[in-house]
Design a protein around this motif. Sequence first.
Motif, PDB file in Angstrom:
ATOM      1  N   ALA A   3       0.847  -1.194   0.000  1.00 10.32           N
ATOM      2  CA  ALA A   3       0.000   0.000   0.000  1.00 10.32           C
ATOM      3  C   ALA A   3       0.879   1.239   0.000  1.00 10.32           C
ATOM      4  N   SER A   4       0.443   2.280  -0.709  1.00 11.03           N
ATOM      5  CA  SER A   4       1.170   3.540  -0.756  1.00 11.03           C
ATOM      6  C   SER A   4       0.466   4.564   0.119  1.00 11.03           C
ATOM      7  N   ALA A  11      -8.458   5.875   1.218  1.00  7.74           N
ATOM      8  CA  ALA A  11      -9.321   5.069   2.077  1.00  7.74           C
ATOM      9  C   ALA A  11      -9.784   5.830   3.317  1.00  7.74           C
ATOM     10  N   ALA A  12      -8.934   6.738   3.788  1.00  5.08           N
ATOM     11  CA  ALA A  12      -9.287   7.505   4.989  1.00  5.08           C
ATOM     12  C   ALA A  12     -10.051   8.782   4.665  1.00  5.08           C
ATOM     13  N   GLY A  13     -10.114   9.131   3.378  1.00  9.12           N
ATOM     14  CA  GLY A  13     -10.814  10.335   2.971  1.00  9.12           C
ATOM     15  C   GLY A  13     -10.098  11.610   3.361  1.00  9.12           C
ATOM     16  N   THR A  35      -6.530   9.066  14.598  1.00  6.30           N
ATOM     17  CA  THR A  35      -7.022   7.717  14.891  1.00  6.30           C
ATOM     18  C   THR A  35      -7.535   7.032  13.636  1.00  6.30           C
ATOM     19  N   LYS A  36      -8.288   7.780  12.811  1.00  7.33           N
ATOM     20  CA  LYS A  36      -8.835   7.211  11.585  1.00  7.33           C
ATOM     21  C   LYS A  36      -7.734   6.819  10.612  1.00  7.33           C
ATOM     22  N   VAL A  37      -6.746   7.687  10.414  1.00  5.30           N
ATOM     23  CA  VAL A  37      -5.656   7.400   9.477  1.00  5.30           C
ATOM     24  C   VAL A  37      -4.826   6.203   9.943  1.00  5.30           C
ATOM     25  N   LEU A  38      -4.517   6.139  11.231  1.00  8.63           N
ATOM     26  CA  LEU A  38      -3.720   5.023  11.748  1.00  8.63           C
ATOM     27  C   LEU A  38      -4.468   3.695  11.615  1.00  8.63           C
ATOM     28  N   ALA A  39      -5.796   3.737  11.810  1.00  5.93           N
ATOM     29  CA  ALA A  39      -6.592   2.518  11.670  1.00  5.93           C
ATOM     30  C   ALA A  39      -6.582   2.033  10.221  1.00  5.93           C
ATOM     31  N   VAL A  40      -6.713   2.967   9.277  1.00  2.00           N
ATOM     32  CA  VAL A  40      -6.678   2.601   7.864  1.00  2.00           C
ATOM     33  C   VAL A  40      -5.290   2.078   7.487  1.00  2.00           C
ATOM     34  N   ALA A  41      -4.239   2.745   7.963  1.00  2.00           N
ATOM     35  CA  ALA A  41      -2.875   2.319   7.663  1.00  2.00           C
ATOM     36  C   ALA A  41      -2.623   0.902   8.163  1.00  2.00           C
ATOM     37  N   GLU A  42      -3.124   0.615   9.372  1.00  2.00           N
ATOM     38  CA  GLU A  42      -2.942  -0.727   9.916  1.00  2.00           C
ATOM     39  C   GLU A  42      -3.702  -1.764   9.089  1.00  2.00           C
ATOM     40  N   SER A  43      -4.926  -1.432   8.665  1.00  2.00           N
ATOM     41  CA  SER A  43      -5.715  -2.379   7.881  1.00  2.00           C
ATOM     42  C   SER A  43      -5.090  -2.653   6.519  1.00  2.00           C
ATOM     43  N   LEU A  44      -4.359  -1.658   5.974  1.00  2.00           N
ATOM     44  CA  LEU A  44      -3.704  -1.825   4.673  1.00  2.00           C
ATOM     45  C   LEU A  44      -2.264  -2.323   4.798  1.00  2.00           C
TER      46      LEU A  44
END
Length: 336
Positions: A3-4, A11-13, A35-44
């Motif tokens: 993921a880039s 994905a995080a908008g 919190t939202k960005v870190l959650a998306v980064a972890e999922s990707l």
Amino acid sequence: MKASISDVAQAAGVSTATVSRVFSHPDRVSNKTRTKVLAVAESLDFYISRSAGVLKSGQAKRIAFLVGSSKIDWFTGRIIEGLNNVFRTAHYDLIIFPITTLEERKEFFDTLPLRGNVDAVVVSSFGISSDEVTRLQDAHLPIVGINVADTLGYTASVSIDDYEGTSIGVRYLKQLGHTHLTYCFEEFERELHFSSWSRVDGFKEACKRENLSFSLVTIPNGDDVFDAVYSQIMTTDAGRSTALFFHQDSLAIPFIFKYRELGMSIPSDISVLGYDNSTFSGEVGLSTIKQKPLDLAMEAAHKALRLIEGDNSAATHDTVPVQLLVRNTTASPTVQ
């Protein structure tokens, strides 16, 4: 594909600049957005490299080099030189990880200091287990082997055939008329799956095929090569040998010097064959099996760069032939 930063932003908008700030200056981003960005980064499975360029390209511009030696010997030095010749031109740094014991190996893969910090892994001269392969593949990294005994788990590789190399040497010594051969090598851990164990196996199997008797001489780590080998020649079946086949030139050369210093003659008294064609083998006239680690390394580096760019045509496993060099340390035996 890894993921880039753009994937995370989409994905995080949020913008890529916001993702960058979350990792580089989290205090400048609201708790909700962070919190939202870190959650998306972890999922990707997105990890920030220490290289600033990863924020835009997703690349760390670093290559990890795993080598089964703590010493920069002739072979390792030429491998590093070849890798650097290619990676430096492409603006990549090379990070060296010596793996010499099972404990070091376990620690490396337990901590796995690779994710997000390198773009590919080059492994020299030892095999990696299926579990270790899985860990590397989970990090979405191309794995390129140099002189690996087993290509399973590697994305690509380039190697010599160590097994065939010693087989060639055995056939040559038989043609000269030698009937009992001794193979001399420095002890190392077989559990690390060093590819050069294939040399030992190739020697033994070739002697059996050619109906030759043989002995094995193990040189303890740190011992003087001549003392270790000559002592075993004088006290074991190795004393029947009219030819010594050394695992590498760096063992054969000091033996030759000391043997001649003591007034004995090579090849009149005993023939000596090496392996590698390393530094000074030509100067001492050592007959040897020639390989070209610089060329191997450069080919492996080019494969790694192509794989990083998504060129899957580089995912091949190539074998490079070795060559017998006949010089003046081998001859027909004078005593049968």
